[in-house]
Design a protein around this motif. Structure first.
Motif, short mmCIF file in Angstrom:
data_model
loop_
_atom_site.label_atom_id
_atom_site.label_comp_id
_atom_site.label_asym_id
_atom_site.label_seq_id
_atom_site.Cartn_x
_atom_site.Cartn_y
_atom_site.Cartn_z
N GLY A 155 1.80 -8.31 -32.96
CA GLY A 155 1.85 -9.70 -32.49
C GLY A 155 0.67 -10.09 -31.50
O GLY A 155 0.52 -11.35 -31.35
N LEU A 156 -0.33 -9.24 -31.21
CA LEU A 156 -1.31 -9.45 -30.62
C LEU A 156 -2.85 -9.28 -31.41
O LEU A 156 -3.69 -10.18 -31.16
N PHE A 157 -2.83 -8.26 -32.03
CA PHE A 157 -4.11 -7.82 -32.81
C PHE A 157 -3.67 -8.32 -34.30
O PHE A 157 -2.42 -8.17 -34.57
N MET B 123 -8.73 -9.43 -31.65
CA MET B 123 -7.82 -9.01 -30.69
C MET B 123 -7.51 -10.11 -29.58
O MET B 123 -8.58 -10.90 -29.34
N ASN B 124 -6.44 -10.66 -29.37
CA ASN B 124 -5.77 -11.38 -28.89
C ASN B 124 -5.09 -11.08 -27.42
O ASN B 124 -4.59 -10.07 -27.38
N SER B 125 -4.84 -11.99 -26.80
CA SER B 125 -4.26 -11.92 -25.24
C SER B 125 -4.84 -10.39 -24.79
O SER B 125 -3.75 -9.61 -24.49
N LEU B 126 -5.84 -10.35 -24.77
CA LEU B 126 -6.41 -8.84 -24.11
C LEU B 126 -5.92 -8.72 -22.75
O LEU B 126 -5.80 -9.61 -21.95
N LYS B 127 -5.86 -7.49 -22.53
CA LYS B 127 -5.26 -6.87 -21.18
C LYS B 127 -6.35 -5.89 -20.96
O LYS B 127 -6.95 -5.53 -21.69
#
Length: 125
Positions: free
Chosen positions: A66-68, A83-87
């Motif tokens: 759901g993020l990548f 890559m989204n919503s990276l931490k």
């Protein structure tokens, strides 16, 4: 023989996005399952995602679902991990890899035949 070259890594802020590219040499790119791995300092190489030869099927490790996303363009011999919503914990060297066979759920790095040189992704908090 397949040669893989990653590009597009770099620095991102937490919550941001990065799109990396992995370009392959040769005319047999569509014959390979493509995988995406990462390795943080002091840790083992970790499977992130894989995409089938034709691009119709993908598989992700639970921590990035759901993020990548991963996609490929066989006309350009290129795979695109997004890559989204990276931490901050996503900070690592990211590698693309190619393997024969068809099982995209095979997450073992040992089963991949060719590797890129890696690209650094650093996520700041």
């Amino acid at each position: 023989q397949v040669q893989l070259v990653e590009s597009g890594g770099g620095l991102a802020q937490a919550g941001g996005s990065l799109r990396v590219s992995c370009a392959a040499s040769g005319r047999t790119f569509s014959m390979y399952v493509m995988g995406w791995f990462r390795q943080a300092p002091g840790q083992e190489r970790e499977f992130v995602a894989a995409i089938s030869k034709g691009g119709g099927n993908t598989y992700y490790t639970d921590s990035v679902k759901g993020l990548f996303t991963i996609s490929r363009d066989n006309t350009k011999n290129t795979v695109y991990p997004q890559m989204n919503s990276l931490k901050p914990e996503d900070t690592a060297v990211y590698y693309c890899a190619a393997r024969r066979g068809v099982d995209i759920r095979d997450s073992s790095a040992m089963d991949y035949d060719y590797w890129g040189q890696g690209t650094q992704v650093t996520v700041s908090s």
